[in-house]
Design an enzyme around this catalytic site. Structure first.
Site, short mmCIF file in Angstrom:
data_model
loop_
_atom_site.label_atom_id
_atom_site.label_comp_id
_atom_site.label_asym_id
_atom_site.label_seq_id
_atom_site.Cartn_x
_atom_site.Cartn_y
_atom_site.Cartn_z
CG MET A 1 20.32 -8.79 17.14
SD MET A 1 21.75 -8.28 18.11
CE MET A 1 21.28 -8.36 19.90
CB SER B 1 18.88 -12.49 20.59
OG SER B 1 19.22 -12.12 22.00
CB CYS C 1 12.57 -9.51 16.01
SG CYS C 1 12.79 -10.92 15.50
NE ARG D 1 15.90 -16.13 20.25
CZ ARG D 1 16.78 -16.18 19.49
NH1 ARG D 1 17.47 -17.50 19.11
NH2 ARG D 1 16.77 -15.62 18.17
CE1 TYR E 1 6.90 -17.99 14.21
CE2 TYR E 1 6.64 -15.48 13.52
CZ TYR E 1 7.20 -16.70 13.72
OH TYR E 1 8.54 -16.56 13.64
NE ARG E 2 4.68 -19.24 22.62
CZ ARG E 2 4.03 -19.94 23.69
NH1 ARG E 2 3.08 -19.48 24.06
NH2 ARG E 2 4.86 -21.06 24.00
N GLY F 1 15.74 -15.20 9.87
CA GLY F 1 14.46 -14.12 10.19
C GLY F 1 14.48 -13.16 9.05
P1 XMP Z 1 10.74 -14.80 10.89
O1 XMP Z 1 10.76 -13.45 10.24
O2 XMP Z 1 10.96 -15.99 9.92
O3 XMP Z 1 11.83 -14.94 12.31
O4 XMP Z 1 9.40 -14.93 11.57
C1 XMP Z 1 12.09 -15.98 13.00
C2 XMP Z 1 13.43 -15.70 13.86
O5 XMP Z 1 13.18 -14.62 14.69
C3 XMP Z 1 13.87 -14.84 15.75
N1 XMP Z 1 13.02 -14.71 16.97
C4 XMP Z 1 13.08 -13.70 17.80
N2 XMP Z 1 13.52 -12.44 17.84
N3 XMP Z 1 12.42 -11.84 19.46
C5 XMP Z 1 13.36 -11.40 18.68
O6 XMP Z 1 13.90 -10.48 18.58
C6 XMP Z 1 11.72 -12.86 19.68
O7 XMP Z 1 11.02 -13.04 20.49
C7 XMP Z 1 11.97 -14.08 18.67
N4 XMP Z 1 11.54 -15.30 18.56
C8 XMP Z 1 12.36 -15.78 17.56
C9 XMP Z 1 14.69 -16.18 15.72
O8 XMP Z 1 15.87 -15.99 15.26
C10 XMP Z 1 13.85 -16.90 14.74
O9 XMP Z 1 14.53 -17.94 13.98
#
Ligand code: XMP
Length: 496
Positions: free
Chosen positions: A308, A259, A314, A410, A394-395, A348
């Site tokens: 980020m 991250s 997130c 991560r 979705y997690r 993201g």
């Molecule tokens: P979207 O918006 O497409 O985002 O669902 C996917 C991206 O989110 C990041 N990711 C996380 N970021 N906590 C975070 O702060 C998490 O638990 C987490 N899981 C995924 C990652 O960059 C992904 O591609």
């Protein structure tokens, strides 16, 4: 009218995609003249700018295979053992058809217990090992078993011993005409190398997939002649061993998953990957500032992943107070990366096709998506019902639930003793197949580009740099807040 990007993004505000809007420009070409072909990394070209996120509720074999078939790319997650991740990559790469079946196998001495063996498949395969790892010996169709008087008989007694098969190198069109010419309801696809069954294709599958809209671009095929597949990994010492597995499985690109990617660990891992496997592209990140980007570019990153706290699941910005609005992050990092010829992956926060247009025009070469793809047939997991709607889990990979399975590196690094979640567990609505909705999404993106007078990603970037494309801050967020406040006032008045 409006502001040039350079002026808007240099005022000390952090904008998300929803905070900004482009002003339309001039159209002198049809939508079909818009081309979205792009680069994922310095050396990998894609027909569409779409990448699936390395999350355990988004990318395993089926998603990776389908993204490559569409001309994009899937990054297989690493919340598993290195051998399991390698098997997922091999499974996606060994196929030609964007579809993964779940065939049932028996040894010759096994018997078939019940109808359940035919619940998800029109036949049962017989191999010496009782799994896909040895040569196909025979096939039992459901009708063969139904007409059997002694249901306990071993399958070798009544299987068809020389089943019709097709080579696994066949394309969808070739399998379709093979099934039609032989008047078959299904056919096993068998590896030419060792006779192993790789897939089972039915006429219903072929009809379903052939009915999906066509994108027209080329699928993502690597130098090895197989579908291109990416893999995520970490930056710890044991990740070097994982890397070896990934390379042996044929991964075409590795993504260092962090991250906050601007760290000594990541810089050293980028150098290690480039030193050990000079032909393997490595994606660094995540970054959101020019300073972070420069460090990873200098270390040798072949692409940068940007974002980020911008993802739908997130909570990094809330928990750690660091991050950046995604529109600003993409613009700022892309401005630096472009000068060094390093493509940017906007990661993201993609909730609709408009967000994809914004990310690409602001400088990204591809978008990485999690929630946008997680409700699809190709995402791992099964559909459940919630309030009468079909949903899939979705997690966040930083959620406690995912970290319990191992993804904590991560978010926590090596030494953290206490687990603090930086993501949540949720669910997304059923969206059907990516093979269907990605072509529609790309068409919408092309229409956005046409409205802006940009016929390609490069021309959009050029129009933005030359200040011809202009933006404004979109006060929708403030409007929502005002609406909310108005609502509260009414409620408050009523209570009094
Ligand atoms: P979207 O918006 O497409 O985002 O669902 C996917 C991206 O989110 C990041 N990711 C996380 N970021 N906590 C975070 O702060 C998490 O638990 C987490 N899981 C995924 C990652 O960059 C992904 O591609």
């Amino acid at each position: 009218d409006g502001f040039p990007a350079e002026r808007l993004f240099n005022q000390g505000y952090s904008y998300t995609y929803d905070d900004v809007i482009f002003l339309p420009h001039f159209i002198d070409f049809p939508t079909d003249a818009v081309h979205l072909n792009t680069k994922l990394t310095k050396n990998i070209h894609l027909s569409i700018p779409c990448v699936s996120s390395p999350m355990d509720t988004v990318t395993e074999s089926s998603m990776a295979l389908s993204m490559a078939a569409l001309g994009g790319l899937g990054i297989v997650h690493y919340n598993n053992l290195a051998s399991e991740q390698a098997a997922l990559i091999r499974s996606a790469k060994s196929r030609r058809i964007p579809f993964i079946s779940d065939p049932i196998f028996k040894t010759p001495s096994d018997s078939i217990d019940s109808f359940d063996d035919f619940a998800s498949s029109p036949c049962v395969f017989v191999t010496q090992s009782g799994n896909s790892k040895s040569k196909l010996l025979g096939v039992v169709a459901k009708s063969d078993w139904e007409s059997l008087s002694d249901k306990d008989a071993p399958v070798s007694d009544y299987m068809s011993a020389s089943p019709v098969t097709a080579p696994s190198s066949y394309s969808l069109e070739q399998v379709a005409s093979f099934l039609a010419s032989k008047k078959l309801g299904f056919v096993p696809l068998v590896s030419e190398r060792d006779g192993e069954v790789l897939d089972l294709v039915t006429t219903a599958d072929v009809e379903r997939i052939c009915g999906f809209p066509k994108l027209g671009g080329l699928p993502s095929i690597g130098k090895d002649g197989d579908f291109m597949v990416g893999a995520a990994m970490g930056t710890r010492e044991q990740d070097k061993e994982r890397l070896e597995h990934l390379v042996k499985a044929g991964a075409n690109v590795v993504v260092l998953d962090s991250s906050q990617g601007n760290s000594i660990y990541q810089i050293e891992m980028i150098k290690y990957v480039k030193r050990t496997y000079p032909d393997l592209d490595v994606v660094g990140g995540n970054v959101v500032t020019a300073y972070q980007a420069q460090n990873l570019i200098q270390a040798g990153a072949d692409a940068l992943r940007v974002g980020m706290g911008s993802g739908s699941i997130c909570t990094t910005q809330e928990v750690c107070a660091v991050g950046r609005g995604q529109a600003t992050a993409v613009y700022k990092v892309s401005s630096i990366a472009e000068q060094c010829g390093v493509p940017v992956i906007a990661d993201g926060g993609i909730a609709n096709s408009g967000h994809i247009v914004k990310a690409l025009v602001l400088g990204a070469s591809t978008v990485m998506m999690g929630s946008f793809l997680a409700g699809s047939n190709e995402a791992p997991g099964i559909y459940e019902y919630q309030g009468g709607r079909r949903i899939k889990k979705y997690r966040g990979m930083g959620s406690l639930e995912a970290m319990t399975k191992g993804s904590d590196v991560r978010y926590l690094g090596d030494s953290a003793k206490l687990k603090v979640a930086q993501g949540v567990v949720g669910a997304v609505a059923d969206k059907g197949s990516v093979l269907k909705f990605i072509p529609y999404t790309m068409q919408a993106v092309k229409q956005g580009f046409q409205d802006l007078g940009a016929s390609s990603l490069q021309s959009a970037h050029d129009l933005l740099k030359s200040r011809i494309l202009r933006l404004e801050v979109w006060l929708r967020f403030v409007q929502e807040q005002l609406k909310l406040k108005a609502g509260c006032m009414i409620w408050y008045t009523m209570r009094r």
